[in-house]
Each structure stands twice: as structure tokens, then as C-alpha cells.
Motif scaffolding. Structure first.
Motif, short mmCIF file in Angstrom:
data_model
loop_
_atom_site.label_atom_id
_atom_site.label_comp_id
_atom_site.label_asym_id
_atom_site.label_seq_id
_atom_site.Cartn_x
_atom_site.Cartn_y
_atom_site.Cartn_z
N LEU A 22 3.25 5.62 6.38
CA LEU A 22 2.31 4.54 6.75
C LEU A 22 3.15 3.28 6.99
CD1 LEU A 22 -0.65 3.57 7.08
CD2 LEU A 22 -0.56 2.87 4.67
N GLU A 23 3.31 2.95 8.26
CA GLU A 23 4.21 1.83 8.58
C GLU A 23 3.54 0.49 8.31
OE1 GLU A 23 5.89 2.12 12.49
OE2 GLU A 23 6.54 4.18 12.13
N VAL A 24 4.34 -0.44 7.81
CA VAL A 24 3.83 -1.80 7.61
C VAL A 24 4.73 -2.79 8.34
CG1 VAL A 24 2.77 -1.33 5.36
CG2 VAL A 24 5.13 -2.08 5.44
N THR A 25 4.23 -3.98 8.56
CA THR A 25 5.01 -5.01 9.23
C THR A 25 5.94 -5.70 8.22
OG1 THR A 25 3.47 -6.77 8.71
CG2 THR A 25 3.03 -5.52 10.73
N ARG A 26 6.73 -6.63 8.69
CA ARG A 26 7.62 -7.30 7.73
C ARG A 26 6.85 -8.22 6.78
NH1 ARG A 26 9.85 -12.43 10.44
NH2 ARG A 26 8.84 -12.40 12.47
N TRP A 27 5.60 -8.46 7.09
CA TRP A 27 4.77 -9.25 6.16
C TRP A 27 4.03 -8.33 5.18
CZ3 TRP A 27 4.73 -10.08 11.48
CH2 TRP A 27 5.41 -11.25 11.88
N GLY A 28 4.17 -7.03 5.34
CA GLY A 28 3.53 -6.08 4.43
C GLY A 28 2.14 -5.65 4.88
N LEU A 59 0.81 -1.23 0.00
CA LEU A 59 0.00 0.00 0.00
C LEU A 59 0.84 1.27 0.00
CD1 LEU A 59 -3.14 -0.67 2.21
CD2 LEU A 59 -2.83 -0.91 -0.24
N PRO A 60 1.88 1.40 0.86
CA PRO A 60 2.63 2.66 0.84
C PRO A 60 3.18 2.97 -0.55
CG PRO A 60 3.23 1.35 2.75
CD PRO A 60 2.34 0.50 1.91
#
Ligand SMILES: Cc1cc2nc3c(=O)[nH]c(=O)nc-3n(C[C@H](O)[C@H](O)[C@H](O)COP(=O)(O)OP(=O)(O)OC[C@H]3O[C@@H](n4cnc5c(N)ncnc54)[C@H](O)[C@@H]3O)c2cc1C
Ligand code: SF4
Length: 485
Positions: A423-429, A414-415
Motif C-alpha cells: 500500500l503505497e503512501v506519499t512522502r507526507w504519509g 497505515l501500512p
């Protein structure tokens, strides 16, 4: 905004070509079984031992007050049962139909655990709410007063819809943006109609629209409208976009015609049930009729594919899964249903490649078979799950005209897609969001459902949507108070 695509402000809930048929079917059903269904619901509800340790309730993600609404149903107090059930669940008739109850409420029923067979909680929940719709007990959305604040929701799946329902009931102005032409997300285009009738979903869409929710359909955020445009138009934004990137296979011949993604196959089938023109279905590309079908995968999506293929009149339907029955991720109930319907499961197998028309594995022309490796279960991995290992030299060819890849889904980036910094995401996206509130790293932006959890369940999406809306309401309340000072 792109010029070649018109955003459609539509009457989504009234777009239900299946409605008449479905209603006719239900009328038939009611005529024959109506009384029986009521008796059955009461009989099942009376089986609840009111054990006092309601594991069913604890293991329901919405913590539905199951023992109390079962008691009311057993006593014939159906309207009260419905009121109690809908107090914690935005779409009880949907959960009653499609929750994997064997892993949630029913799997933890003490009667089930004592070996006497669970109370059929899901069916009772469905029955109570279907009856509420028939009797006109389902209240329309009529907020006591309108508020000026607005919330933009990206995604009309269960997470977005549940949040919209809660926010609208408090008088917040709600606009939902979705890239599809109909709302419902996977309820509409993923889950097959034999598990969840489409008019059940469309009725909820109509209820939301009638209650003042604005739907902007055919709007692919990031393409037709920017995320920042939406953000600047609303006081808060909820991202509820689900996960749609299909996991793929790397194997010789995987590019052959007739090897398709599960989501495309299921979407085509669901669109057809709405009466849409679906070229890929009509051409046979996404239609299993008369074909030898092989589905690869062992999750619920794979189960939906095999059962859809049976209904489309496939010549044979086989499912390859690399672990054994006990270790498959899909619901055991679904496997049993599929087996009853004629699906053959070939456990401990994995695709090694695909053969084409002339027995080659060039990946051109129509697929003719799957080269299948046989596996065994080896040592457990870090999570304790036994890893499949290859049995050398045991491969064989499984003939196929249609191969459906059902290997799971990952989040889109998404980012990057939306060009959003911060917009932070996890290592799984998946989008990083606070547990219980759904707050993301961006002020005023929340996230709910599969885009936060990864591929999950409808009931969890509803739970997230409800939790997020409570947090948004709190924030809006606070900002209103600040504005008034
Ligand atoms: C085939 C299949 C069968 C399933 N069966 C079951 C089942 O039986 N029981 C169960 O509990 N769960 C089931 N699930 C899982 C369940 O459907 C999901 O967990 C649930 O729908 C997630 O809800 P959501 O609102 O987060 O996302 P979704 O339902 O995926 O909805 C997301 C919405 O966002 C929209 N969207 C995405 N990106 C954009 C964008 N850029 N701009 C605008 N709109 C966008 C999409 O069009 C979609 O409408 C199944 C899943 C699949 C794939
Ligand atoms: S919402 Fe799902 S888990 Fe909860 S009671 Fe209903 S069927 Fe069971």
C-alpha cells in the motif's frame, strides 16, 4: 479478532439523545422565523444575477448547479431546487452549514466581487434541504435491484458515507467499519454542535442504515480486525480513515497537566452533547468552564476550540498564532465570529514554553502560563508565504489554566499499523491514490477523503467518496461482465 472488545452492530442513526431538544429548538425557530426564513431564502436567491459565468459553481468542489437552484428557489419551486441540489451533493444540508463558503462558492460570487455582498449560497442550500427533510421529499435508499457484490468501507466519515450512499443506491452490499461508537467521523466528534447539529448527521446515518448499509462499530481496523480480513470479505475496499495524528509541540513544560490536544477537547465536548459519560470532562480536565484558556494555532480547528471554550463558560479565551491575521489558514468568517463572541487573538506569537504551578517550567503539576515569543513576518519561503521570525528578547507570559494545542493533523502510518505490504503512501504519509478514481497501488483497494488529501474539507471528502464509488461501480460492472463470460 481481539476478544476483549465486542464489535457492535448497532442502530447508529437512532442513537440521538439530542434529537428531542434539537427538534424542539427547530420548532421554536420555525414558529418565530419560519416564514421569515422562507422569505429570506427567496430574497437571497433572487439577488443572483444569473451572470452566465458561474464562478460560484466552478469553485464549489462538487460543481453544484448553484445558479439554477437559486433561480428555482427565487421562483418558489423548492422541490425542484432540492432535486437539483441533491443530484450533485450527497449531504447538501451539511455543506450548507459548514463549508467555508467565503473561500469557495460565495467568495467567488460576482456580486461579492463587485462589492455588493455575496448571495448567501450556503444558507439557501441548507434551507432547501432542511425543507426537503421536513416535507418528506428526501428519498429513502431503495435500490431497483440487489447486486451480489460487496464493498467494505473503513471509516464512517463523510468520504465513506458518501461512497456508501452511491454504492447502495446501485444495489451493492455495503459494510462500513469504524473504530468509534457512532458514525459521522469528524462530523460527529470533531466539528462542534453549534456549527453542525448532531441530529442532522444522525439523520443521515439512519437513512443509510435504513437503506441497507451495515455498520460495524467499535471496530478498530488493524486491532480488532485485520485489513486482510476485510479485503478477503469484500469485492472492493475503500479506505476512508481520515487523519488523526495530532501535530505536537516541543517546548519546556509541554507535559504539564492542563495542556491538551484539540481533538480530545472537542471529542469530549461533542460526546457530552450526546449525553455520554465523559470522565475527563466531568473531572474538569477537558472542560474550559471558569478557566483562562489559551488555544495555540490559527486553523479552523483552533477556531472551533476557542468558540467551544466560550460556550463552556471560560473566564477568558485567547488564541496565539505565529503569523498575522491576513496569513492565517482559518476562515476569516470564523475569526470574525470568534471575535464577536469575545475571543482575543494575539497575532505574531508562538509558544516558547509553559510555566507550572510555582512559576517553574518543569512540566509537572498544572499549567499556569504560556511563555510567549513575539514574531514578525520575514522573507517568503518556497511557496511564497512569509516566514515568521523570532523577535529576540520580547517574550512574555500569558496566564493560562487550560492550553489547547490545535496545530493540525497528520496521517497515521497505515501500512505499518495494518501490516499491509504494497500500500503505497506519499512522502507526507497520505495514501497514494489515483486522482478522480481513488485507486491505490493495491488491486481492488480505493482511498478517499483526508487520508488521501491530508486534512481538508468535508465537501472534498464527499466529492472523493462519490468519485471513488463511481470507479468502484465501474470495476464491479466489469468484473461482473467478466464473470458472466
Ligand atoms: C475540529 C475540526 C473542525 C472541522 N471543521 C470543518 C468545517 O467546518 N468545514 C469543513 O468543510 N471541514 C471541517 N473540518 C475538516 C473535515 O472534518 C474533514 O476534512 C472531513 O471530515 C474528512 O472526512 P473523512 O471521511 O476523510 O475523514 P473523517 O471525518 O476523519 O472520518 C474518518 C473515520 O474513519 C475512522 N477510522 C480511522 N481509522 C480507523 C481504523 N483504523 N479503523 C476503523 N475506523 C477508522 C474514524 O473513526 C472516523 O470515523 C474540520 C476538521 C476538524 C478536525
Ligand atoms: S457544497 Fe459548499 S462550496 Fe458547494 S455550493 Fe454548497 S456551500 Fe458552496
Amino acid at each position: 479478532m481481539a476478544e476483549n472488545k465486542m464489535l457492535k452492530f448497532v442502530t447508529v442513526g437512532r442513537d440521538m439523545p439530542e434529537k428531542r431538544d434539537a427538534e424542539a429548538r427547530r420548532q421554536d425557530f420555525d414558529e418565530i422565523y419560519g416564514e421569515y426564513a422562507a422569505e429570506k431564502a427567496a430574497e437571497q436567491s433572487a439577488r443572483c444575477s444569473q451572470c452566465g459565468v458561474p464562478y460560484c459553481q466552478t469553485h464549489c468542489p462538487l460543481h453544484n448547479n448553484i445558479p439554477d437552484w437559486l433561480r428555482m428557489t427565487a421562483e418558489g419551486r423548492l422541490r425542484e431546487a432540492y432535486e437539483l441540489s441533491q443530484a450533485t451533493n450527497t449531504f447538501p444540508e451539511i455543506c450548507g452549514r459548514i463549508c467555508p463558503q467565503d473561500r469557495l462558492c460565495e467568495g467567488n460570487c460576482v456580486i461579492e466581487q463587485s462589492g455588493h455582498g455575496t448571495v448567501t449560497i450556503g444558507s439557501v442550500e441548507k434551507y432547501i434541504t432542511d425543507t426537503a427533510w421536513e416535507q418528506g421529499w428526501v428519498a429513502p435508499i431503495r435500490p431497483a435491484q440487489e447486486r451480489k457484490e460487496s464493498v467494505g468501507i473503513i471509516g464512517a466519515g463523510p468520504a465513506g458515507l458518501a461512497a456508501a450512499d452511491m454504492l447502495r443506491r446501485e444495489g451493492v452490499q455495503v459494510t462500513i467499519y469504524d473504530r468509534y461508537d457512532r458514525g459521522g467521523g469528524l462530523l460527529t466528534y470533531g466539528i462542534p454542535g453549534f456549527k453542525l447539529e448532531k441530529d442532522v448527521v444522525m439523520k443521515r446515518m439512519a437513512q443509510l442504515e435504513d437503506g441497507g448499509v451495515t455498520f460495524v462499530m467499535n471496530c478498530n481496523v488493524g486491532e480488532d480486525m485485520s485489513f486482510e480480513e476485510i479485503r478477503s470479505a469484500h469485492d472492493a475496499v475503500l479506505i476512508a480513515t481520515g487523519v488523526y495524528k495530532s501535530r505536537d509541540l516541543q517546548a519546556p513544560g509541554v507535559g504539564a497537566d492542563g495542556i491538551v490536544r484539540a481533538i480530545d477537547y472537542l471529542t469530549a465536548s461533542n460526546r457530552k452533547s450526546f449525553g455520554d459519560d465523559v470522565a475527563e470532562f466531568d473531572s474538569g480536565e477537558l472542560n474550559a468552564e471558569g478557566k483562562r484558556v489559551v488555544v495555540i494555532g490559527g486553523g479552523d480547528t483552533a477556531m472551533d476550540c476557542v468558540r467551544t471554550a466560550i460556550r463552556q463558560g471560560a473566564e477568558s479565551v485567547k488564541c496565539l498564532y505565529r503569523r498575522d491575521r491576513a496569513n492565517m489558514p482559518g476562515s476569516q468568517r470564523e475569526v470574525a465570529n470568534a471575535e464577536e463572541e469575545g475571543v482575543e487573538f494575539i497575532w505574531l506569537t508562538a509558544p516558547k514554553g509553559f510555566t507550572g504551578e510555582a512559576g517553574s517550567s518543569e512540566g509537572t503539576g498544572p499549567v499556569r502560563g504560556v511563555v510567549v515569543d513575539r514574531m514578525r513576518l520575514g522573507a517568503p519561503d518556497a511557496t511564497g508565504r512569509q516566514m515568521p521570525e523570532l523577535i529576540e528578547g520580547a517574550d512574555y507570559i500569558e496566564e493560562a489554566d487550560l492550553v489547547i494545542k490545535a496545530l493540525g493533523f497528520e496521517p497515521e502510518d497505515l501500512p505499518a499499523l495494518w501490516g499491509v505490504e504494497g500500500l503505497e503512501v506519499t512522502r507526507w504519509g497520505t495514501v497514494k491514490a489515483e486522482f478522480e478514481t481513488g485507486r491505490t497501488s493495491l488491486p481492488g483497494v480505493y482511498a478517499a477523503g483526508d487520508i488521501v488529501r491530508g486534512a481538508s474539507l468535508v465537501v472534498w471528502a464527499i466529492r472523493d467518496g462519490r468519485d471513488c464509488s463511481a470507479a468502484i461501480l465501474e470495476e464491479l460492472g466489469q468484473s461482473a461482465a467478466v464473470a458472466a463470460e
